[in-house]
Design an enzyme around this catalytic site. Structure first.
Site, PDB file in Angstrom:
ATOM      1  N   ASP A  27      35.610  51.168  41.764  1.00  0.00           N
ATOM      2  CA  ASP A  27      34.869  51.316  43.016  1.00  0.00           C
ATOM      3  C   ASP A  27      34.494  52.788  43.169  1.00  0.00           C
ATOM      4  O   ASP A  27      33.555  53.252  42.540  1.00  0.00           O
ATOM      5  CB  ASP A  27      35.746  50.782  44.151  1.00  0.00           C
ATOM      6  CG  ASP A  27      35.060  50.770  45.493  1.00  0.00           C
ATOM      7  OD1 ASP A  27      33.828  50.743  45.539  1.00  0.00           O
ATOM      8  OD2 ASP A  27      35.757  50.779  46.531  1.00  0.00           O
ATOM      9  N   ASP A  85      41.260  45.993  37.972  1.00  0.00           N
ATOM     10  CA  ASP A  85      40.450  44.914  38.525  1.00  0.00           C
ATOM     11  C   ASP A  85      39.036  45.371  38.842  1.00  0.00           C
ATOM     12  O   ASP A  85      38.071  44.728  38.457  1.00  0.00           O
ATOM     13  CB  ASP A  85      41.132  44.282  39.758  1.00  0.00           C
ATOM     14  CG  ASP A  85      41.535  45.295  40.831  1.00  0.00           C
ATOM     15  OD1 ASP A  85      41.297  46.518  40.648  1.00  0.00           O
ATOM     16  OD2 ASP A  85      42.097  44.885  41.857  1.00  0.00           O
ATOM     17  N   ARG A 126      44.460  36.742  46.644  1.00  0.00           N
ATOM     18  CA  ARG A 126      44.554  37.008  45.203  1.00  0.00           C
ATOM     19  C   ARG A 126      44.522  35.717  44.396  1.00  0.00           C
ATOM     20  O   ARG A 126      44.157  35.700  43.229  1.00  0.00           O
ATOM     21  CB  ARG A 126      45.854  37.755  44.872  1.00  0.00           C
ATOM     22  CG  ARG A 126      45.927  39.172  45.415  1.00  0.00           C
ATOM     23  CD  ARG A 126      47.029  39.939  44.704  1.00  0.00           C
ATOM     24  NE  ARG A 126      47.458  41.141  45.419  1.00  0.00           N
ATOM     25  CZ  ARG A 126      46.883  42.332  45.294  1.00  0.00           C
ATOM     26  NH1 ARG A 126      45.848  42.486  44.506  1.00  0.00           N
ATOM     27  NH2 ARG A 126      47.340  43.350  45.969  1.00  0.00           N
ATOM     28  N   GLY A 162      46.297  44.038  41.225  1.00  0.00           N
ATOM     29  CA  GLY A 162      44.995  43.367  41.186  1.00  0.00           C
ATOM     30  C   GLY A 162      44.625  42.742  39.858  1.00  0.00           C
ATOM     31  O   GLY A 162      43.709  41.922  39.797  1.00  0.00           O
ATOM     32  N   PHE A 205      32.551  43.732  49.893  1.00  0.00           N
ATOM     33  CA  PHE A 205      33.988  43.617  49.677  1.00  0.00           C
ATOM     34  C   PHE A 205      34.306  42.213  49.160  1.00  0.00           C
ATOM     35  O   PHE A 205      34.034  41.215  49.809  1.00  0.00           O
ATOM     36  CB  PHE A 205      34.788  43.922  50.939  1.00  0.00           C
ATOM     37  CG  PHE A 205      36.220  44.189  50.615  1.00  0.00           C
ATOM     38  CD1 PHE A 205      36.619  45.455  50.175  1.00  0.00           C
ATOM     39  CD2 PHE A 205      37.167  43.172  50.678  1.00  0.00           C
ATOM     40  CE1 PHE A 205      37.942  45.697  49.807  1.00  0.00           C
ATOM     41  CE2 PHE A 205      38.483  43.412  50.310  1.00  0.00           C
ATOM     42  CZ  PHE A 205      38.872  44.667  49.887  1.00  0.00           C
ATOM     43  N   VAL A 206      34.871  42.166  47.966  1.00  0.00           N
ATOM     44  CA  VAL A 206      35.138  40.873  47.326  1.00  0.00           C
ATOM     45  C   VAL A 206      36.641  40.630  47.175  1.00  0.00           C
ATOM     46  O   VAL A 206      37.438  41.565  47.114  1.00  0.00           O
ATOM     47  CB  VAL A 206      34.471  40.787  45.933  1.00  0.00           C
ATOM     48  CG1 VAL A 206      32.960  40.795  46.047  1.00  0.00           C
ATOM     49  CG2 VAL A 206      34.951  41.909  45.014  1.00  0.00           C
ATOM     50  N   LYS A 240      31.447  48.483  40.947  1.00  0.00           N
ATOM     51  CA  LYS A 240      30.466  48.716  42.015  1.00  0.00           C
ATOM     52  C   LYS A 240      29.904  50.105  41.776  1.00  0.00           C
ATOM     53  O   LYS A 240      30.464  51.090  42.245  1.00  0.00           O
ATOM     54  CB  LYS A 240      31.155  48.722  43.387  1.00  0.00           C
ATOM     55  CG  LYS A 240      31.590  47.408  43.949  1.00  0.00           C
ATOM     56  CD  LYS A 240      32.140  47.645  45.362  1.00  0.00           C
ATOM     57  CE  LYS A 240      33.025  46.517  45.803  1.00  0.00           C
ATOM     58  NZ  LYS A 240      33.808  46.872  47.009  1.00  0.00           N
ATOM     59  N   ASP A 293      42.476  41.477  46.353  1.00  0.00           N
ATOM     60  CA  ASP A 293      43.020  41.130  47.659  1.00  0.00           C
ATOM     61  C   ASP A 293      42.307  41.816  48.812  1.00  0.00           C
ATOM     62  O   ASP A 293      41.604  42.810  48.638  1.00  0.00           O
ATOM     63  CB  ASP A 293      44.487  41.546  47.735  1.00  0.00           C
ATOM     64  CG  ASP A 293      44.637  43.072  47.845  1.00  0.00           C
ATOM     65  OD1 ASP A 293      44.082  43.790  46.996  1.00  0.00           O
ATOM     66  OD2 ASP A 293      45.278  43.547  48.796  1.00  0.00           O
TER      67      ASP A 293
HETATM   68  P1  IMP Z   1      38.687  53.085  43.611  1.00  0.00           P
HETATM   69  O1  IMP Z   1      39.897  53.942  43.512  1.00  0.00           O
HETATM   70  O2  IMP Z   1      37.878  53.378  44.843  1.00  0.00           O
HETATM   71  O3  IMP Z   1      37.842  53.019  42.364  1.00  0.00           O
HETATM   72  O4  IMP Z   1      39.168  51.634  43.951  1.00  0.00           O
HETATM   73  C1  IMP Z   1      39.868  50.865  43.080  1.00  0.00           C
HETATM   74  C2  IMP Z   1      40.786  49.953  43.851  1.00  0.00           C
HETATM   75  O5  IMP Z   1      40.311  49.653  45.164  1.00  0.00           O
HETATM   76  C3  IMP Z   1      40.862  48.638  43.123  1.00  0.00           C
HETATM   77  O6  IMP Z   1      41.903  48.634  42.175  1.00  0.00           O
HETATM   78  C4  IMP Z   1      41.081  47.671  44.253  1.00  0.00           C
HETATM   79  O7  IMP Z   1      42.452  47.560  44.510  1.00  0.00           O
HETATM   80  C5  IMP Z   1      40.428  48.290  45.469  1.00  0.00           C
HETATM   81  N1  IMP Z   1      39.100  47.726  45.749  1.00  0.00           N
HETATM   82  C6  IMP Z   1      37.908  48.353  45.689  1.00  0.00           C
HETATM   83  N2  IMP Z   1      36.893  47.536  46.018  1.00  0.00           N
HETATM   84  C7  IMP Z   1      37.461  46.337  46.296  1.00  0.00           C
HETATM   85  C8  IMP Z   1      36.932  45.054  46.694  1.00  0.00           C
HETATM   86  O8  IMP Z   1      35.729  44.814  46.872  1.00  0.00           O
HETATM   87  N3  IMP Z   1      37.860  44.075  46.876  1.00  0.00           N
HETATM   88  C9  IMP Z   1      39.187  44.251  46.698  1.00  0.00           C
HETATM   89  N4  IMP Z   1      39.718  45.420  46.314  1.00  0.00           N
HETATM   90  C10 IMP Z   1      38.866  46.458  46.110  1.00  0.00           C
HETATM   91 MG    MG Z   2      44.040  46.711  44.370  1.00  0.00          MG
END
Ligand code: IMP
Ligand code: MG
Length: 183
Positions: free
Chosen positions: A105, A102, A167, A47, A154-155, A133, A161
Site C-alpha cells: 500500500d 498481503d 480474513r 495477512g 479498502f479491501v 495499490k 482484515d
Molecule cells: P503499507 O505499509 O502502507 O504498505 O501497508 C501494508 C499493510 O497495510 C498491509 O500488510 C495490510 O495489513 C494493510 N493494508 C493496506 N491496505 C489494505 C487494505 O485495503 N485492506 C486491508 N489491509 C490493508
Molecule cells: Mg495486515
C-alpha cells in the site's frame, strides 16, 4: 457473494477462482526463479495466511519457512506506527529470501521489514505481494512479484482484515465505507 456478507461487502473485487489461477501462475514463476537456490520464505503475519498456504502448496521446490509479525498501531484503515510482534528465527545469511506480504500500500511496512532483513546479509531478497495499490505509495518500496494491481479501495478477505475481521472470506471484496467510517 454469500448473502451473509452483503451488508458489509460492497462487491467482490477478485473471485476465489481468479485468485487460485493467479496464485498458481505466481508459484510457477517463483519456482523457476529460485530453482537450485537455498530458499527461505519470510512471510508477514497475519495477512498472508491464505495466500502463503496456497502459494507454497504450488511451489515444487525445497524451501524453509519463517515468519515476521508486524502490526500497525492507530487507525484500522491507515497504516500507523509499526511494531514487531514476532521476530525472524531462521538464519538467512547467504540465502535467497522471498519476502511475502498481503498488500503493498504506502510501502511503509515493506521498507521497515527490508531494513531489518538486509543487515542479516541474505544473498538476495525478492518481494512477493498478492495485491498492490500503486496510487498510495509514499515509501520507496517495490515488489518483484505482484498478484493483482487494485484501485485505491479498502479491501478485505483472503487473509486481509479490517480490525482483525473478514480474513476468512475466500474472495477479495471491497469493504463498504460505512463499516470503517469514523475509525
Ligand atoms: P503499507 O505499509 O502502507 O504498505 O501497508 C501494508 C499493510 O497495510 C498491509 O500488510 C495490510 O495489513 C494493510 N493494508 C493496506 N491496505 C489494505 C487494505 O485495503 N485492506 C486491508 N489491509 C490493508
Ligand atoms: Mg495486515
Amino acid at each position: 457473494m454469500p448473502n451473509r456478507w452483503r451488508r458489509e461487502i460492497a462487491n467482490v473485487l477478485i473471485s476465489e477462482e481468479r485468485i487460485a489461477r493467479r496464485v498458481r501462475s505466481l508459484a510457477k514463476e517463483i519456482a523457476r526463479d529460485f530453482a537450485g537456490r537455498d530458499l527461505v520464505i519470510v512471510s508477514l503475519l497475519n495477512g498472508t495466511v491464505m495466500f502463503l498456504g496456497d502459494l507454497i502448496r504450488h511451489l515444487s521446490l525445497p524451501l524453509r519457512l519463517d515468519f515476521i509479525g508486524v502490526s500497525s498501531y492507530g487507525s484500522d484503515t491507515k497504516s500507523g506506527a509499526l511494531i514487531f510482534t514476532k521476530e525472524l528465527r531462521l538464519d538467512v545469511r547467504g540465502r535467497d529470501v522471498l519476502l511475502v506480504d498481503d498488500i503493498l500500500d504506502t510501502g511503509k511496512t515493506l521498507t521497515k521489514v527490508l531494513e531489518k532483513l538486509r543487515p542479516l546479509r541474505p544473498r538476495r531478497i525478492k518481494v512477493c505481494v498478492l495485491l498492490e495499490k500503486k496510487a498510495r505509495r509514499t515509501a520507496p518500496a517495490r515488489a518483484d512479484y505482484v498478484g493483482f494491481q487494485i484501485p485505491d479501495k479498502f479491501v478485505v478477505g483472503y487473509g486481509l482484515d479490517f480490525a482483525e475481521r473478514y480474513r476468512n472470506l475466500p474472495f477479495i471484496g471491497v469493504l463498504r465505507p460505512e463499516i470503517y467510517e469514523g475509525t
